[in-house]
Design an enzyme around this catalytic site. Structure first.
Site, PDB file in Angstrom:
ATOM      1  CB  SER A  22      11.773  23.274 -14.964  1.00 37.25           C
ATOM      2  OG  SER A  22      13.011  23.109 -15.619  1.00 37.25           O
ATOM      3  N   PRO A  23      11.331  20.930 -17.215  1.00 32.00           N
ATOM      4  CG  PRO A  23      12.687  20.825 -19.104  1.00 32.00           C
ATOM      5  CD  PRO A  23      11.833  21.756 -18.320  1.00 32.00           C
ATOM      6  CB  CYS A  25      15.578  13.461 -15.393  1.00 36.20           C
ATOM      7  SG  CYS A  25      16.158  14.035 -17.001  1.00 36.20           S
ATOM      8  CB  ALA A  57      15.874  15.276 -20.833  1.00 32.71           C
ATOM      9  CD  GLN A  99      14.794  19.443 -21.845  1.00 34.98           C
ATOM     10  OE1 GLN A  99      15.168  18.488 -21.181  1.00 34.98           O
ATOM     11  NE2 GLN A  99      14.989  20.714 -21.488  1.00 34.98           N
ATOM     12  CE1 TYR A 181      22.862  15.251 -19.621  1.00 35.88           C
ATOM     13  CE2 TYR A 181      21.567  17.255 -19.451  1.00 35.88           C
ATOM     14  CZ  TYR A 181      22.092  16.116 -18.876  1.00 35.88           C
ATOM     15  OH  TYR A 181      21.862  15.844 -17.549  1.00 35.88           O
ATOM     16  NE  ARG A 229      15.925  24.510 -19.632  1.00 35.79           N
ATOM     17  CZ  ARG A 229      15.523  24.110 -18.413  1.00 35.79           C
ATOM     18  NH1 ARG A 229      15.995  22.990 -17.889  1.00 35.79           N
ATOM     19  NH2 ARG A 229      14.637  24.816 -17.734  1.00 35.79           N
ATOM     20  NE  ARG A 323      17.268  21.026  -6.976  1.00 40.28           N
ATOM     21  CZ  ARG A 323      17.980  21.162  -8.094  1.00 40.28           C
ATOM     22  NH1 ARG A 323      17.690  22.146  -8.942  1.00 40.28           N
ATOM     23  NH2 ARG A 323      18.946  20.322  -8.391  1.00 40.28           N
TER      24      ARG A 323
END
Length: 354
Positions: A22-23, A25, A57, A99, A181, A229, A323
């Site tokens: 998963s993207p 940050c 992102a 992403q 966002y 997404r 995670r």
């Protein structure tokens, strides 16, 4: 062999398995530049066996960053280090995705480990923008409402970012339209109070996303996948719903989108979200069953058997793990052992396979 370790072909790209990083940050950039941290962070997950690695992102403009530490792709100078990262990922058998994102009203914040609050003035502050001038939290500096010329500029920023992503060697683009966002802010009636062509009706609220997609498609190879997404639900009354998500997905499928990465929440801080193992999987299942598009499930998926069960039940086609990949960069190698699948290990590590 398990479904988790079966390949999946999307357009001309073949994922060797269904495990997606998963993207996430890292807040470890200066002026948007990737560093050796990003190379090692993303590269180790390729060594660890994931099929697709989606870079965090990546801001399409400086003001589109969440924080001053965000990675970016708003200028050509960013490309060289990103190309080094994608080359390493591809040389180690995984697919590199990126992403593309704009933070909207969630921009200009401190790094999470420094509190994550809005930076309202001074160094590392900039004016956040949004569809409507609604602050995320009481006491925040309100975002400035975008005018139509500024909306057109941001759409073009996404186009330019897609062109740079292609030059940097990415093979998958994911458009970030989730978690409160900018694109999500246009979609949700909780954050979009406009009365022009970008607000009000469902058709108007999705217009910005549709125009972003068209701009990206003008630069992105037609044989490479394009993901979106979304937050499938705001988890708030009178907000965005799973029914809205299904309706949107049907339109995105017609638009040429190849897969939906199905998350939820993030639009407003007062949402009551019943988080638990696999809590978002039913959203991916609903979208998959009602639209027949490729879906990716995400949300507290932490072990191989859980991931395989989701695929066996045909609730999703891809498993996006966040995670657990921070805890274990070699999740895929360990998952294969748990499922008794014999997969290829990096030759440098083969002596530890058994």
């Amino acid at each position: 062999m398990s479904i988790l370790f079966s390949p999946l072909k999307i357009k001309d790209i073949i994922l060797k398995n269904r495990i997606v990083v998963s993207p996430m940050c890292q807040y470890s950039s200066t002026d948007g530049f990737a560093t050796d941290w990003h190379l090692v962070h993303l590269g180790s997950r390729a060594v660890g066996g994931a099929g697709l690695i989606i870079q965090e992102a990546s801001a399409v403009s400086a003001e589109g960053r969440i924080s001053y530490g965000d990675i970016g792709i708003w200028k050509d100078e960013h490309i060289d280090k990103l190309h080094q990262i994608t080359s390493f990922i591809h040389n180690n058998g995984s697919i590199a995705g990126i992403q593309l994102a704009h933070a909207g009203r969630k921009a200009s914040t401190e790094k999470p480990w420094l509190g994550g609050a809005q930076i309202a003035s001074g160094e590392n502050h900039w004016q956040a923008v949004a569809p409507s001038p609604l602050p995320l939290r009481e006491g925040d500096v309100p975002p400035r409402e975008l005018n139509t010329d500024e909306i057109a500029t941001i759409i073009d920023d996404f186009r330019k970012a897609a062109a740079r992503a292609r030059k940097a060697g990415y093979k998958v683009i994911e458009i970030h339209a989730a978690h409160g966002y900018l694109i999500n802010e246009f979609l949700s009636p909780l954050t979009n109070k406009r009365n022009d062509n970008y607000g009000g009706s469902f058709e108007n609220r999705i217009r910005f996303l549709m125009e972003v997609i068209e701009a990206i498609q003008s630069e992105w190879p037609s044989n490479f996948p394009l993901f979106v997404r979304i937050s499938a639900s705001d988890w708030v009354d009178n907000g965005w719903t799973i029914e809205d998500s299904v309706r949107l997905t049907l339109l995105l499928k017609q638009k040429g989108i190849d897969a939906m990465d199905v998350s939820s929440g993030g639009t407003v801080p007062y949402a009551k979200i019943p988080a638990g193992p696999g809590y978002q999987v039913p959203f991916a299942e609903a979208i998959k069953n009602q639209t027949q598009i490729i879906t990716a499930a995400v949300g507290i998926i932490t072990n191989a058997k859980q991931a395989e069960e989701i695929l066996q039940k045909q609730q999703a086609d891809l498993i996006v793990i966040a995670r657990e990949h921070l805890r274990d960069p070699y999740f895929a190698l360990h998952a294969a052992k748990d499922l008794q699948d014999d997969i290829k290990w990096p030759v440098q590590y083969e002596r530890a396979k058994r």
